[in-house]
Write a protein that holds these residues in place. Structure first.
Motif, PDB file in Angstrom:
ATOM      1  N   LEU A  92       6.226  77.530  89.016  1.00  0.00           N
ATOM      2  CA  LEU A  92       5.867  79.328  88.836  1.00  0.00           C
ATOM      3  C   LEU A  92       6.323  80.086  88.593  1.00  0.00           C
ATOM      4  CD1 LEU A  92       3.261  77.721  91.271  1.00  0.00           C
ATOM      5  CD2 LEU A  92       3.306  76.797  89.451  1.00  0.00           C
ATOM      6  N   GLY A  93       7.477  81.248  88.311  1.00  0.00           N
ATOM      7  CA  GLY A  93       8.494  81.789  87.775  1.00  0.00           C
ATOM      8  C   GLY A  93       9.549  81.075  88.103  1.00  0.00           C
ATOM      9  N   TYR A  94      10.811  81.829  86.813  1.00  0.00           N
ATOM     10  CA  TYR A  94      11.715  81.704  87.419  1.00  0.00           C
ATOM     11  C   TYR A  94      13.020  82.103  88.439  1.00  0.00           C
ATOM     12  CZ  TYR A  94      16.736  80.027  85.269  1.00  0.00           C
ATOM     13  OH  TYR A  94      17.698  80.007  85.928  1.00  0.00           O
ATOM     14  N   MET A 116       8.334  71.729  84.164  1.00  0.00           N
ATOM     15  CA  MET A 116       6.481  72.133  83.019  1.00  0.00           C
ATOM     16  C   MET A 116       6.361  73.838  84.011  1.00  0.00           C
ATOM     17  SD  MET A 116       3.589  69.391  84.084  1.00  0.00           S
ATOM     18  CE  MET A 116       3.415  69.651  86.131  1.00  0.00           C
ATOM     19  N   SER A 117       6.749  74.194  82.919  1.00  0.00           N
ATOM     20  CA  SER A 117       6.786  75.715  83.004  1.00  0.00           C
ATOM     21  C   SER A 117       4.747  76.567  82.680  1.00  0.00           C
ATOM     22  CB  SER A 117       7.654  76.808  81.756  1.00  0.00           C
ATOM     23  OG  SER A 117       6.849  75.721  80.625  1.00  0.00           O
ATOM     24  N   ILE A 118       5.404  77.846  82.657  1.00  0.00           N
ATOM     25  CA  ILE A 118       3.537  78.236  82.989  1.00  0.00           C
ATOM     26  C   ILE A 118       2.911  78.791  81.925  1.00  0.00           C
ATOM     27  CG2 ILE A 118       2.550  77.408  85.258  1.00  0.00           C
ATOM     28  CD1 ILE A 118       2.766  80.250  86.603  1.00  0.00           C
ATOM     29  N   SER A 119       3.745  80.044  80.575  1.00  0.00           N
ATOM     30  CA  SER A 119       3.746  80.085  79.666  1.00  0.00           C
ATOM     31  C   SER A 119       4.743  80.304  78.603  1.00  0.00           C
ATOM     32  CB  SER A 119       3.552  81.318  80.018  1.00  0.00           C
ATOM     33  OG  SER A 119       5.453  82.408  80.573  1.00  0.00           O
ATOM     34  N   GLN A 120       4.930  80.751  77.168  1.00  0.00           N
ATOM     35  CA  GLN A 120       5.744  79.942  76.131  1.00  0.00           C
ATOM     36  C   GLN A 120       6.779  81.326  77.052  1.00  0.00           C
ATOM     37  OE1 GLN A 120       5.454  77.871  74.035  1.00  0.00           O
ATOM     38  NE2 GLN A 120       4.403  77.418  74.443  1.00  0.00           N
ATOM     39  N   TRP A 121       6.084  82.776  77.282  1.00  0.00           N
ATOM     40  CA  TRP A 121       8.024  83.196  77.329  1.00  0.00           C
ATOM     41  C   TRP A 121       7.959  82.754  78.592  1.00  0.00           C
ATOM     42  CZ3 TRP A 121       9.111  85.430  82.663  1.00  0.00           C
ATOM     43  CH2 TRP A 121       9.728  86.752  82.328  1.00  0.00           C
ATOM     44  N   PHE A 241       3.143  83.657  84.485  1.00  0.00           N
ATOM     45  CA  PHE A 241       1.941  83.480  84.012  1.00  0.00           C
ATOM     46  C   PHE A 241       1.250  85.663  84.368  1.00  0.00           C
ATOM     47  CE2 PHE A 241      -2.678  82.346  83.434  1.00  0.00           C
ATOM     48  CZ  PHE A 241      -2.672  81.686  81.957  1.00  0.00           C
ATOM     49  N   GLY A 242       0.790  84.934  85.146  1.00  0.00           N
ATOM     50  CA  GLY A 242      -0.218  86.323  85.415  1.00  0.00           C
ATOM     51  C   GLY A 242      -1.465  86.201  85.745  1.00  0.00           C
ATOM     52  N   LEU A 243      -1.748  85.940  86.916  1.00  0.00           N
ATOM     53  CA  LEU A 243      -3.470  85.356  86.783  1.00  0.00           C
ATOM     54  C   LEU A 243      -4.174  86.557  86.955  1.00  0.00           C
ATOM     55  CD1 LEU A 243      -3.606  83.200  89.397  1.00  0.00           C
ATOM     56  CD2 LEU A 243      -3.994  82.249  86.819  1.00  0.00           C
ATOM     57  N   PRO A 244      -4.218  87.816  87.666  1.00  0.00           N
ATOM     58  CA  PRO A 244      -4.675  88.501  87.905  1.00  0.00           C
ATOM     59  C   PRO A 244      -4.989  88.977  86.451  1.00  0.00           C
ATOM     60  CG  PRO A 244      -3.318  88.915  89.396  1.00  0.00           C
ATOM     61  CD  PRO A 244      -2.439  88.187  88.221  1.00  0.00           C
ATOM     62  N   ARG A 264       1.267  86.927  77.334  1.00  0.00           N
ATOM     63  CA  ARG A 264       1.603  87.308  76.106  1.00  0.00           C
ATOM     64  C   ARG A 264       0.669  85.963  75.850  1.00  0.00           C
ATOM     65  NH1 ARG A 264       7.541  88.605  75.191  1.00  0.00           N
ATOM     66  NH2 ARG A 264       7.984  90.876  75.853  1.00  0.00           N
ATOM     67  N   ASP A 265       0.190  85.164  76.475  1.00  0.00           N
ATOM     68  CA  ASP A 265      -0.070  83.719  75.949  1.00  0.00           C
ATOM     69  C   ASP A 265      -1.543  84.417  75.973  1.00  0.00           C
ATOM     70  OD1 ASP A 265       1.821  82.420  75.840  1.00  0.00           O
ATOM     71  OD2 ASP A 265       1.317  80.543  77.237  1.00  0.00           O
TER      72      ASP A 265
END
Length: 329
Positions: A92-94, A116-121, A241-244, A264-265
């Motif tokens: 959920l974060g590196y 599993m990662s949570i965005s392309q970045w 990712f950044g939910l907010p 960015r996704d």
């Protein structure tokens, strides 16, 4: 499938909220989901998944499962050593970017488990730092909770800015709180606005401008704060990712966000938000000023963000996780 999430806690914070939303969505799809957490861990939100309390996370305390999904570096070792199910590293974060034990954290990616990662970045960052590929799953929004409410500015006459202030003393030094305060300090003599700040850690907070400090211990409280505001500001240096910002969009509120990587996704600058470079106080101030003073543009961006967010459901996230896990069987 039987799926186990070993966690240290489900306190305030994006990572914990991601876990509880994902676990609940997988339950809704008919999976047998169990969260394993030490007795001292806090549970802030309601879980529809089973919750098993243990003295501490050890290999012996991990239940047998088809898949075990550790999501933080300190939960990987007991999950892997338990040999009670296929371990899939849910990142959920590196963590090496911010935890003191950066090398130990990095090693938890090198155990040979699928990731599993949570965005392309985020996927690209893991590849760059470890040489390993990962499969991207997306974050989501609970639309039964995050949706528009009447704006308080209709009664007060002043546009309202909402900001989530994470506590640097608790380790959240990359959230950009200092830059936000500098930006609103610049703006206080240029435009009238109300400021609402939520501090999840309940830390002491001194604002250079008048503000309303609110608690947001539940999704419902947070949803009202997003939706009642005219503008939500997000200032992280980096996020997986950044939910907010996505939740604010779903709540019908215009967003100013930093270009912090994982967002960015879903961020489309000038379409569903305004995006500025991290730590750039000049551009941050200008973007906030522009959306506070240009009602038509603020309303256009808010409407576009609300429409765009509708596809980002937790059911979609659960479908992505389910498909990936089934591909491993």
């Amino acid at each position: 499938m039987k799926i186990v999430f070993p966690v240290l806690s489900l306190e305030m914070g994006g990572g914990a909220r991601f876990i509880y939303h994902l676990a609940n969505a997988l339950v809704d799809k008919g999976h047998d989901v169990e969260v394993v957490m030490p007795d001292k861990g806090l549970q802030v939100w309601p879980l529809r998944a089973k919750l098993k309390r243990v003295k501490e996370l050890t290999p012996a305390s991990i239940p047998s499962a088809d898949f075990i999904l550790p999501n933080f570096y300190l939960t990987v070792k007991p999950a892997f050593e338990s040999q009670k199910g296929r371990v899939v590293r849910l990142s959920l974060g590196y963590e090496p970017l911010w935890v003191p034990e950066s090398e130990i954290a990095k090693q938890t990616y090198l155990i040979g488990a699928p990731i599993m990662s949570i965005s392309q970045w985020h996927r690209q960052l893991i590849l760059q730092e470890t040489g390993l590929q990962s499969t991207v799953i997306s974050g989501g929004v609970d639309f039964s909770t995050f949706h528009p409410y009447p704006k308080t500015s209709k009664q007060t006459g002043y546009k309202n800015i909402f900001y989530i202030m994470r506590d640097p003393i608790s380790g959240y030094t990359w959230k950009g709180g200092a830059e936000f305060l500098k930006a609103v300090t610049r703006l206080k003599d240029q435009v009238n606005f109300d400021l609402t700040v939520s501090i999840p850690e309940n830390a002491q907070f001194k604002s250079p401008v008048p503000c309303n400090v609110k608690t947001s211990n539940t999704d419902q409280e947070l949803a009202h704060l997003y939706a009642e505001a005219d503008l939500f500001v997000y200032t992280s240096y980096f996020e997986a990712f950044g939910l907010p910002p996505l939740e604010a969009m779903a709540s019908g509120t215009a967003v100013v966000t930093t270009d912090c990587g994982g967002n960015r996704d879903y961020v489309q600058n000038g379409e569903n938000c305004l995006s500025v470079p991290p730590s750039d106080i000049d551009q941050l101030s200008s973007a906030i000023y522009y959306l506070l003073t240009e009602d038509t543009e603020r309303q256009r961006i808010a409407a576009s963000g609300h429409s765009f967010a509708q596809a980002w459901t937790w059911e979609r996230t659960a479908n992505q996780v389910e498909a990936f896990l089934l591909s491993l069987k």
